[in-house]
Design a protein around this motif. Structure first.
Motif, PDB file in Angstrom:
ATOM      1  N   UNK A  30       0.773  -1.229   0.000  1.00  0.00           N
ATOM      2  CA  UNK A  30       0.000   0.000   0.000  1.00  0.00           C
ATOM      3  C   UNK A  30       0.806   1.281   0.000  1.00  0.00           C
ATOM      4  N   UNK A  31       2.093   1.209  -0.360  1.00  0.00           N
ATOM      5  CA  UNK A  31       2.935   2.402  -0.313  1.00  0.00           C
ATOM      6  C   UNK A  31       3.263   2.963  -1.691  1.00  0.00           C
ATOM      7  N   UNK A  32       3.126   2.152  -2.733  1.00  0.00           N
ATOM      8  CA  UNK A  32       3.442   2.580  -4.105  1.00  0.00           C
ATOM      9  C   UNK A  32       2.157   2.596  -4.929  1.00  0.00           C
ATOM     10  N   UNK A  33       1.957   3.648  -5.702  1.00  0.00           N
ATOM     11  CA  UNK A  33       0.744   3.778  -6.494  1.00  0.00           C
ATOM     12  C   UNK A  33       1.086   3.976  -7.971  1.00  0.00           C
ATOM     13  N   UNK A  34       0.145   3.584  -8.837  1.00  0.00           N
ATOM     14  CA  UNK A  34       0.378   3.616 -10.282  1.00  0.00           C
ATOM     15  C   UNK A  34       0.317   5.045 -10.816  1.00  0.00           C
ATOM     16  N   UNK A  35       0.424   5.165 -12.118  1.00  0.00           N
ATOM     17  CA  UNK A  35       0.514   6.489 -12.748  1.00  0.00           C
ATOM     18  C   UNK A  35      -0.805   7.263 -12.735  1.00  0.00           C
ATOM     19  N   UNK A 114     -22.218   1.618 -13.380  1.00  0.00           N
ATOM     20  CA  UNK A 114     -21.452   2.000 -14.575  1.00  0.00           C
ATOM     21  C   UNK A 114     -20.228   2.822 -14.201  1.00  0.00           C
ATOM     22  N   UNK A 115     -20.363   3.712 -13.236  1.00  0.00           N
ATOM     23  CA  UNK A 115     -19.226   4.529 -12.815  1.00  0.00           C
ATOM     24  C   UNK A 115     -18.194   3.668 -12.106  1.00  0.00           C
ATOM     25  N   UNK A 116     -18.642   2.825 -11.174  1.00  0.00           N
ATOM     26  CA  UNK A 116     -17.735   1.976 -10.390  1.00  0.00           C
ATOM     27  C   UNK A 116     -17.015   0.973 -11.288  1.00  0.00           C
ATOM     28  N   UNK A 117     -17.777   0.187 -12.030  1.00  0.00           N
ATOM     29  CA  UNK A 117     -17.188  -0.907 -12.813  1.00  0.00           C
ATOM     30  C   UNK A 117     -16.468  -0.420 -14.065  1.00  0.00           C
ATOM     31  N   UNK A 118     -17.069   0.506 -14.812  1.00  0.00           N
ATOM     32  CA  UNK A 118     -16.407   1.009 -16.015  1.00  0.00           C
ATOM     33  C   UNK A 118     -15.140   1.774 -15.658  1.00  0.00           C
ATOM     34  N   UNK A 119     -15.224   2.564 -14.589  1.00  0.00           N
ATOM     35  CA  UNK A 119     -14.040   3.305 -14.153  1.00  0.00           C
ATOM     36  C   UNK A 119     -12.916   2.377 -13.743  1.00  0.00           C
ATOM     37  N   UNK A 120     -13.252   1.330 -12.983  1.00  0.00           N
ATOM     38  CA  UNK A 120     -12.253   0.366 -12.537  1.00  0.00           C
ATOM     39  C   UNK A 120     -11.620  -0.362 -13.715  1.00  0.00           C
ATOM     40  N   UNK A 121     -12.441  -0.824 -14.651  1.00  0.00           N
ATOM     41  CA  UNK A 121     -11.925  -1.547 -15.812  1.00  0.00           C
ATOM     42  C   UNK A 121     -11.007  -0.670 -16.656  1.00  0.00           C
ATOM     43  N   UNK A 122     -11.423   0.554 -16.917  1.00  0.00           N
ATOM     44  CA  UNK A 122     -10.628   1.444 -17.751  1.00  0.00           C
ATOM     45  C   UNK A 122      -9.313   1.805 -17.068  1.00  0.00           C
ATOM     46  N   UNK A 123      -9.356   2.028 -15.756  1.00  0.00           N
ATOM     47  CA  UNK A 123      -8.146   2.361 -15.011  1.00  0.00           C
ATOM     48  C   UNK A 123      -7.157   1.196 -15.039  1.00  0.00           C
ATOM     49  N   UNK A 124      -7.666  -0.030 -14.861  1.00  0.00           N
ATOM     50  CA  UNK A 124      -6.795  -1.202 -14.900  1.00  0.00           C
ATOM     51  C   UNK A 124      -6.181  -1.402 -16.284  1.00  0.00           C
ATOM     52  N   UNK A 139      -2.513  -6.636  -8.067  1.00  0.00           N
ATOM     53  CA  UNK A 139      -2.744  -5.199  -7.983  1.00  0.00           C
ATOM     54  C   UNK A 139      -3.808  -4.968  -6.909  1.00  0.00           C
ATOM     55  N   UNK A 140      -3.406  -4.309  -5.835  1.00  0.00           N
ATOM     56  CA  UNK A 140      -4.384  -3.972  -4.799  1.00  0.00           C
ATOM     57  C   UNK A 140      -5.168  -2.749  -5.260  1.00  0.00           C
ATOM     58  N   UNK A 141      -6.479  -2.808  -5.107  1.00  0.00           N
ATOM     59  CA  UNK A 141      -7.376  -1.765  -5.596  1.00  0.00           C
ATOM     60  C   UNK A 141      -8.099  -1.136  -4.413  1.00  0.00           C
ATOM     61  N   UNK A 142      -8.052   0.190  -4.324  1.00  0.00           N
ATOM     62  CA  UNK A 142      -8.700   0.894  -3.215  1.00  0.00           C
ATOM     63  C   UNK A 142      -9.739   1.895  -3.740  1.00  0.00           C
ATOM     64  N   UNK A 143     -11.005   1.461  -3.909  1.00  0.00           N
ATOM     65  CA  UNK A 143     -12.077   2.427  -4.153  1.00  0.00           C
ATOM     66  C   UNK A 143     -12.447   3.096  -2.824  1.00  0.00           C
ATOM     67  N   UNK A 161     -16.702  12.870  -3.179  1.00  0.00           N
ATOM     68  CA  UNK A 161     -15.716  12.502  -4.186  1.00  0.00           C
ATOM     69  C   UNK A 161     -15.490  10.989  -4.091  1.00  0.00           C
ATOM     70  N   UNK A 162     -15.699  10.292  -5.228  1.00  0.00           N
ATOM     71  CA  UNK A 162     -15.422   8.859  -5.335  1.00  0.00           C
ATOM     72  C   UNK A 162     -14.147   8.687  -6.135  1.00  0.00           C
ATOM     73  N   UNK A 163     -13.219   7.883  -5.609  1.00  0.00           N
ATOM     74  CA  UNK A 163     -11.938   7.698  -6.272  1.00  0.00           C
ATOM     75  C   UNK A 163     -11.536   6.224  -6.233  1.00  0.00           C
ATOM     76  N   UNK A 164     -10.664   5.841  -7.152  1.00  0.00           N
ATOM     77  CA  UNK A 164     -10.069   4.504  -7.151  1.00  0.00           C
ATOM     78  C   UNK A 164      -8.563   4.660  -7.320  1.00  0.00           C
ATOM     79  N   UNK A 165      -7.808   4.053  -6.411  1.00  0.00           N
ATOM     80  CA  UNK A 165      -6.356   4.031  -6.471  1.00  0.00           C
ATOM     81  C   UNK A 165      -5.883   2.609  -6.744  1.00  0.00           C
ATOM     82  N   UNK A 166      -4.736   2.479  -7.407  1.00  0.00           N
ATOM     83  CA  UNK A 166      -4.143   1.175  -7.674  1.00  0.00           C
ATOM     84  C   UNK A 166      -2.752   1.116  -7.055  1.00  0.00           C
TER      85      UNK A 166
END
Length: 356
Positions: A30-35, A114-124, A139-143, A161-166
């Motif tokens: 949980x210390x390094x995050x993607x681009x 649609x926001x949760x799943x489409x956003x997650x898929x596109x981000x991955x 890949x740990x995913x933090x919505x 604000x809803x966010x997803x981090x990888x």
């Protein structure tokens, strides 16, 4: 930075990647995050256009209600890459459902699928190079969602604000875990928010866990708030007990999180022909089993570690330690579940979902 529009998601790609500077063999969880990250705001009673953008700090008003009244929820998920470079999610529908259950309990708006799943898929897909292959890599995913409305009036926010981090992850080794059974502090209470993935639940655990750490224990097994006689969770995980050849775990309730790893392990154990008993587990029962030798195993279950073996426990200043189980249920179930998650064995349950 280039900007495009895909499936109603605005995409702003980073001009360069920081992946070359990451040591994937020595990752701290949980210390390094993607681009990139995913973000969508709720304003004026509706969800705005979602965006994927370069990972960066966010700017917020100091009076944002998350800082003052704690409206904050999150989920923990993982994605895996198989030998064909395909990316797979594990039971994302369960995370989505639980996220919105948490939102409802915290008087926050539900996030559309649609926001949760489409956003997650596109981000991955955008950051898929960060997902390493091999059993143990993921890949740990933090919505998460926070209240961003300004003002210190004590009522629910009108903006969120809803966010997803990888965050790339390796196998999680907790080492030998010793726990203390709580006799005073509780994780949650009847009528409270224990069943929600609310940030405050975790903050409230830190102090009693710090006390346990000072006494040489890594975690606390939480007990019910009314009598402190029922065993409920271990640290931030659901907990299982093996007495003789029966696997015991407490039923979910207002106090106990409906863990996705927990329910998956129950289904797998039953398929393996193991005897599983979902019922309240009493402290005195555990102590007696430890004394007479019928207590074979204790282990926690959660997204990060999958299974974390507990070596021993303390109750009323007496420490009980178990010998390593020769036919460990924890080892069997962890191997079965991680093999399925990594697409190294057939998914007969239909739990894995391919990122398209």
């Amino acid at each position: 930075m280039s900007t495009t529009q895909t499936s109603k998601i605005e995409i702003r790609k980073a001009t360069s990647s920081k992946i070359s500077g990451v040591d994937f063999q020595n990752l701290s969880f949980g210390a390094v995050f993607t681009d990139h990250l995913f973000e969508c705001d709720f304003k004026n009673g509706e969800w705005q256009t979602p965006v994927i953008k370069p990972y960066a700090p966010i700017l917020m008003d100091p009076s944002s209600k998350v800082f003052h009244y704690g409206q904050a929820i999150f989920e923990g998920m993982k994605a895996y890459k198989d030998d064909n470079n395909d990316v797979w999610l594990f039971r994302p529908d369960e995370n989505f459902k639980r996220f919105n259950n948490s939102a409802t309990r915290m008087a926050m708006p539900e996030v559309p699928e649609a926001i949760f799943m489409d956003g997650l898929n596109e981000l991955l897909k955008i950051d898929q190079e960060w997902i390493q292959k091999g059993n143990g890599s993921s890949m740990y995913i933090r919505p998460f969602m926070i209240a961003t409305g300004a003002g210190v009036v004590a009522n629910p926010s009108d903006e969120y604000k809803f966010m997803i981090l990888l965050s790339p992850a390796q196998s999680y080794y907790a080492g030998e875990v010793k726990v203390i059974i709580a006799e005073h502090y509780s994780r949650a209470a009847n009528g409270g928010i224990g069943a929600a993935k609310a940030a405050g639940n975790y903050a409230a655990q830190f102090y009693p866990t710090n006390l346990a750490n000072k006494d040489g224990f890594q975690q606390v097994i939480w007990t019910d708030d009314a009598t402190h006689t029922k065993l409920e969770e271990a640290g931030t995980m659901n907990v299982f007990f093996r007495i003789n050849d029966t696997l015991l775990t407490a039923p979910v309730s207002e106090r106990i999180l409906d863990g996705i790893t927990r329910k998956s392990l129950i289904a797998m154990a039953e398929k393996e022909g193991l005897n599983v008993d979902v019922r309240p587990v009493i402290v005195s029962e555990l102590v007696e089993a430890a004394k007479n030798g019928s207590l074979k195993e204790i282990f926690g279950a959660g997204t990060a570690a999958v299974i974390s073996v507990i070596k021993g426990f303390s109750y009323q200043d007496v420490y009980y330690e178990m010998a390593p189980a020769e036919d460990s249920y924890a080892a069997l179930l962890k191997e079965k579940l991680t093999s399925l998650q990594n697409k190294l064995s057939e998914d007969t349950f239909g739990w894995t979902v391919k990122v398209q």
